[in-house]
Design a protein around this motif. Structure first.
Motif, mmCIF file in Angstrom:
data_model
loop_
_atom_site.group_PDB
_atom_site.id
_atom_site.type_symbol
_atom_site.label_atom_id
_atom_site.label_comp_id
_atom_site.label_asym_id
_atom_site.label_seq_id
_atom_site.Cartn_x
_atom_site.Cartn_y
_atom_site.Cartn_z
ATOM 1 N N PRO A 251 0.806 -1.230 0.000
ATOM 2 C CA PRO A 251 0.000 0.000 0.000
ATOM 3 C C PRO A 251 0.839 1.279 0.000
ATOM 4 O O PRO A 251 0.369 2.314 -0.480
ATOM 5 N N GLY A 252 2.058 1.222 0.536
ATOM 6 C CA GLY A 252 2.913 2.409 0.558
ATOM 7 C C GLY A 252 3.907 2.462 -0.573
ATOM 8 O O GLY A 252 4.821 3.302 -0.569
ATOM 9 N N PRO B 174 -1.241 -6.106 3.649
ATOM 10 C CA PRO B 174 -1.765 -4.867 3.061
ATOM 11 C C PRO B 174 -2.743 -4.129 3.968
ATOM 12 O O PRO B 174 -2.851 -2.903 3.900
ATOM 13 N N VAL B 175 -3.480 -4.864 4.815
ATOM 14 C CA VAL B 175 -4.427 -4.217 5.725
ATOM 15 C C VAL B 175 -3.671 -3.332 6.707
ATOM 16 O O VAL B 175 -3.970 -2.140 6.878
ATOM 17 N N VAL B 176 -2.670 -3.915 7.367
ATOM 18 C CA VAL B 176 -1.872 -3.160 8.337
ATOM 19 C C VAL B 176 -1.037 -2.102 7.614
ATOM 20 O O VAL B 176 -0.949 -0.948 8.047
ATOM 21 N N TRP C 48 5.742 5.073 4.431
ATOM 22 C CA TRP C 48 6.076 3.709 4.040
ATOM 23 C C TRP C 48 7.162 3.090 4.901
ATOM 24 O O TRP C 48 7.219 1.865 5.064
ATOM 25 N N ARG C 49 8.073 3.893 5.464
ATOM 26 C CA ARG C 49 9.166 3.325 6.259
ATOM 27 C C ARG C 49 8.654 2.593 7.501
ATOM 28 O O ARG C 49 9.298 1.654 7.981
ATOM 29 N N SER D 128 -6.999 0.667 1.611
ATOM 30 C CA SER D 128 -6.865 -0.053 0.348
ATOM 31 C C SER D 128 -6.578 -1.534 0.538
ATOM 32 O O SER D 128 -6.785 -2.326 -0.378
ATOM 33 N N GLY D 129 -6.092 -1.920 1.722
ATOM 34 C CA GLY D 129 -5.815 -3.334 1.966
ATOM 35 C C GLY D 129 -6.990 -4.105 2.525
ATOM 36 O O GLY D 129 -6.952 -5.339 2.598
#
Length: 434
Positions: free
Chosen positions: A55-56, A176-178, A188-189, A261-262
């Motif tokens: 996602p990121g 992807p959820v988390v 994203w990091r 989105s996840g």
């Protein structure tokens, strides 16, 4: 030196019969299941890492000024390449030094490489550290089958393998959820920093170890960790089903912002966890019925393939539903129902396969057999997604997913052939070895 008149077998140390208390499968039930749960958790973390960054990914590409679609896909899937290749060269260390030190070393290196991933300053460093963390993270996935074979008898092996399979099945779904919420709120990091935190020894485990030492030193077996819980495996699985369900119902999935989105992956995740419950309930009576029909007391490895033959076609059903409802832009819940069938069927591919290999090769060969299986699976996971954009641009979501569905139906044939001819092939190989 051999004693005159004695065979060399006189110097071989073996278990003191099948009930030897030092044999892992005869350890107290609590100790055995505690070890199985630890192995399952170690298998979950690298599978979370496979997709948590997805996602990121746009943030990664923007920060590192990357515009190649192939490179963007490889930035995610290169972790799977590490999962495939790392254990090929590192798995023999478990046979030389024992599994425990290799588990510890793999966890330390996995955490260290995730730190490097979080601190990356360009796309090259990002991909190198993802590959290396995959190499380290793949070790528990390969050795876990051997640990389960040592710790369980065939009667308990189905549930133990189901719990261990939650990592490869649920990890890529929960990732992807988390990762969606983390990427949207922290960047994203933090998808890597979270894995660093999870990779460290938790306070719960430290207290469990302290309580275990005190029980031995004081002789007081009633001492328990403050953070210990007494949930049964069934209760743990039920919690895992309820929580994702409530999150899916209450969350504003429609619209698919970056943070949520996840969440559509939860249809797949719920199916995977439900599949574990169904497998645990259905496998023992099916196996017992086949044994009665064949008039034998020891189950054949091929019995583990029955559920795969019956339920793996659900993957194709799900692909057809997902593809055409996405193509015609039907309400989002219908494609998610399709992913439910995909996950449910995938569950009955992975778990029976692992059980079949464990029982076919035993504790000595299970790690190598699962390693070969993982190499094929993760190599496919690394490179097949690179063809996805071209597949869907050429055929669209409807026929593109239908093509995958027809391939899934075709792949039902191998387990059918193995079930029918597997015992004959094993007998022929055993006769040839003699």
């Amino acid at each position: 030196m051999a004693i005159p008149g004695k065979g060399e077998e006189e110097f071989i140390v073996d278990w003191d019969g099948p009930d030897d208390e030092t044999r892992p499968c005869n350890w107290p039930r609590g100790k055995r299941w505690a070890n199985i749960m630890v192995v399952a958790v170690l298998g979950l973390l690298p599978n979370l890492a496979t997709t948590m960054v997805a996602p990121g990914l746009q943030g990664v590409l923007k920060e590192f000024d990357v515009h190649s679609s192939t490179l963007s896909s490889l930035a995610v899937t290169i972790f799977l390449l590490g999962l495939a290749l790392g254990p090929m060269f590192l798995a023999p260390l478990g046979e030389v030094f024992g599994r425990l030190p290799v588990y510890h070393a793999a966890n330390i290196f996995f955490t260290a490489f995730m730190v490097g991933n979080a601190l990356s300053t360009d796309i090259s460093g990002f991909m190198i550290f993802r590959f290396l963390s995959g190499c380290a993270g793949g070790m528990p996935l390969n050795m876990g089958g051997g640990s389960i074979a040592d710790l369980t008898l065939p009667a308990d092996r189905g549930l133990a393998t189901a719990l261990f399979s939650l990592g490869p099945l649920a990890g890529p779904v929960l990732g992807p959820v988390v990762g969606g919420f983390l990427a949207a709120s922290k960047g994203w990091r933090w998808t890597s920093w979270l894995l660093v935190i999870l990779g460290k020894t938790s306070p719960k485990m430290l207290l469990e170890r302290k309580a275990a030492r005190l029980r031995v030193s004081t002789g007081n077996m009633q001492l328990q960790s403050k953070l210990a819980h007494k949930l049964s495996p069934k209760q743990v699985l039920m919690q895992a089903v309820v929580r994702p369900t409530m999150l899916l119902i209450r969350s504003p999935v429609y619209g698919f912002s970056a943070s949520v989105s996840g969440l559509p992956w939860l249809g797949l995740g719920i199916a995977l966890v439900l599949g574990v419950v169904v497998f645990g309930k259905a496998n023992p009576p099916i196996q017992a019925a086949r044994m009665r029909r064949d008039g034998i007391d020891t189950p054949k490895p091929e019995y583990r393939l029955l559920l795969m033959i019956c339920l793996s076609p659900c993957v194709a059903v799900g692909l057809f539903i997902y593809g055409w409802t996405t193509y015609y832009r039907v309400h989002w819940i219908v494609p998610i129902i399709g992913t439910f069938f995909i996950g449910f069927g995938a569950n009955f591919v992975l778990m029976p396969t692992q059980l079949y290999l464990i029982e076919l090769f035993g504790s000595k060969g299970a790690a190598s057999a699962l390693s070969t299986n993982n190499v094929l699976r993760y190599m496919g996971g690394t490179f097949f997604p690179l063809a996805g954009p071209r597949l869907y641009s050429s055929l669209g979501y409807g026929w593109g997913n239908s093509l995958l569905g027809f391939l899934a139906l075709l792949l039902v044939l191998p387990p059918v052939l193995l079930y029918r001819y597997g015992e004959r092939l094993r007998a022929r190989e055993a006769a040839g070895g003699e």
